[in-house]
Motif scaffolding. Sequence first.
Motif, short mmCIF file in Angstrom:
data_model
loop_
_atom_site.label_atom_id
_atom_site.label_comp_id
_atom_site.label_asym_id
_atom_site.label_seq_id
_atom_site.Cartn_x
_atom_site.Cartn_y
_atom_site.Cartn_z
N ARG A 235 -83.75 -39.59 4.40
CA ARG A 235 -83.23 -40.24 5.62
C ARG A 235 -82.98 -41.73 5.37
NH1 ARG A 235 -80.75 -42.36 8.40
NH2 ARG A 235 -80.63 -42.49 10.67
N GLU A 236 -83.65 -42.28 4.36
CA GLU A 236 -83.50 -43.70 4.05
C GLU A 236 -82.31 -43.97 3.12
OE1 GLU A 236 -88.01 -45.40 4.18
OE2 GLU A 236 -87.57 -43.99 2.56
N ARG A 237 -81.52 -42.94 2.85
CA ARG A 237 -80.36 -43.06 1.96
C ARG A 237 -79.45 -44.20 2.41
NH1 ARG A 237 -75.19 -41.22 2.30
NH2 ARG A 237 -74.08 -40.87 0.33
N VAL B 256 -92.73 -55.46 18.72
CA VAL B 256 -93.06 -54.33 17.86
C VAL B 256 -92.04 -54.25 16.73
CG1 VAL B 256 -93.42 -51.84 17.74
CG2 VAL B 256 -94.03 -53.08 19.82
N ILE B 257 -92.55 -54.10 15.50
CA ILE B 257 -91.66 -54.00 14.33
C ILE B 257 -90.97 -52.65 14.31
CG2 ILE B 257 -91.57 -53.96 11.80
CD1 ILE B 257 -93.98 -55.82 11.79
N ASN B 258 -89.66 -52.67 14.19
CA ASN B 258 -88.89 -51.44 14.08
C ASN B 258 -88.79 -51.07 12.60
OD1 ASN B 258 -87.10 -49.33 14.22
ND2 ASN B 258 -85.33 -50.56 14.82
N THR B 259 -89.58 -50.11 12.17
CA THR B 259 -89.62 -49.74 10.75
C THR B 259 -88.38 -48.96 10.31
OG1 THR B 259 -90.91 -47.76 11.30
CG2 THR B 259 -92.14 -49.73 10.66
N GLN B 260 -87.51 -48.59 11.28
CA GLN B 260 -86.29 -47.85 10.95
C GLN B 260 -85.04 -48.72 11.02
OE1 GLN B 260 -86.20 -44.42 13.54
NE2 GLN B 260 -88.05 -43.52 12.66
N CYS B 261 -85.25 -50.02 11.15
CA CYS B 261 -84.10 -50.92 11.33
C CYS B 261 -83.18 -50.97 10.13
CB CYS B 261 -84.60 -52.33 11.68
SG CYS B 261 -85.63 -53.08 10.36
N GLY B 262 -83.68 -50.60 8.95
CA GLY B 262 -82.87 -50.68 7.74
C GLY B 262 -82.10 -49.41 7.42
N TYR B 263 -82.27 -48.37 8.24
CA TYR B 263 -81.58 -47.10 7.98
C TYR B 263 -80.06 -47.31 8.00
CZ TYR B 263 -85.89 -44.34 8.54
OH TYR B 263 -87.15 -43.80 8.38
N ASP B 264 -79.37 -46.78 6.98
CA ASP B 264 -77.89 -46.80 6.88
C ASP B 264 -77.31 -48.21 6.86
OD1 ASP B 264 -77.96 -43.96 7.07
OD2 ASP B 264 -78.02 -44.10 9.26
N ALA B 265 -78.14 -49.23 6.62
CA ALA B 265 -77.67 -50.61 6.72
C ALA B 265 -76.59 -50.92 5.70
CB ALA B 265 -78.84 -51.57 6.54
N ARG B 266 -76.67 -50.35 4.50
CA ARG B 266 -75.71 -50.67 3.44
C ARG B 266 -74.43 -49.84 3.52
NH1 ARG B 266 -77.46 -49.67 -1.56
NH2 ARG B 266 -79.31 -48.49 -0.97
N GLN B 267 -74.36 -48.94 4.51
CA GLN B 267 -73.12 -48.20 4.73
C GLN B 267 -72.15 -49.00 5.61
OE1 GLN B 267 -74.45 -44.42 6.35
NE2 GLN B 267 -74.36 -43.45 4.33
N LYS B 268 -72.67 -50.06 6.23
CA LYS B 268 -71.85 -50.89 7.11
C LYS B 268 -71.04 -51.89 6.29
CE LYS B 268 -75.35 -50.55 10.75
NZ LYS B 268 -76.32 -51.29 11.59
N PRO B 269 -69.95 -52.42 6.85
CA PRO B 269 -69.20 -53.49 6.16
C PRO B 269 -70.10 -54.70 5.94
CG PRO B 269 -67.94 -52.60 8.01
CD PRO B 269 -69.31 -52.00 8.10
N GLU B 270 -69.77 -55.50 4.93
CA GLU B 270 -70.62 -56.63 4.54
C GLU B 270 -70.83 -57.62 5.68
OE1 GLU B 270 -70.86 -60.05 1.05
OE2 GLU B 270 -69.47 -58.37 0.86
#
Length: 273
Positions: free
Chosen positions: A177-179, A195-209
């Motif tokens: 899921r962290e792909r 509260v820290i959102n530990t899922q905030c980085g999911y799919d982050a690098r699939q977005k435009p720069e």
Amino acid sequence: MSGKHYKGPEVSCCIKYFIFGFNVIFWFLGIAFLGIGLWAWNEKGVLSNISSITDLGGFDPVWLFLVVGGVMFILGFAGCIGALRENTFLLKFFSVFLGIIFFLELTAGVLAFVFKDWIKDQLYFFINNNIRAYRDDIDLQNLIDFTQEYWQCCGAFGADDWNLNIYFNCTDSNASRERCGVPFSCCTKDPAEDVINTQCGYDARQKPEVDQQIVIYTKGCVPQFEKWLQDNLTIVAGIFIGIALLQVNIMFPVMIYTEQQQINRIYEGGNSI
């Protein structure tokens, strides 16, 4: 032959108890560091399975506590017993060992200044090697997360370095899921969120720069560390100079005290003739 008796110089009690007091503190700090390291290994089950030490592909931060604690324990013990028992061998061992550490620190500082590019390459290699092992050890994971949060960075030279990790790479065969994502420590922080959102980085690098810069840090930790070093050069230099002066101020009293003991033994030998 009896007759004249020679009286050697008195060994300074101030120097003796200064050396002893300093080394008692040093010794207890060494025990504390060793205790923390062994406790951490016990919590991870390493002590019950010693072979697991070699299983970690990255750097285990516990080694820092064990190595530093071990050196402090040995030096503190030698200094304590040497001063208390007036044992010149232990005191010489203490001063020589401290001198070697002092020389290594100076050498490391000079080499780091001369071979800056090589140091940068080694730091890049070190960070990427530990990115691969991010999920292998909780202490390593916490260290990486702390580094990325503190310096507001992601990866060694950028977020794409997380392609090296099997859970975060963008390959089609990755079913995680962290792909194509990054750890939560790469995410920009919203001051309003408690509260820290530990899922905030999911799919982050699939977005435009351009969109990536809004949700995650895009600068690498190596350039951010260089920037931090330049901004805090005076403080860092002051800390290193302070440590060096402390070592010198300990070595000289030990050398003086040892010399006084040797002179006294010579006088005692003369009195016994």
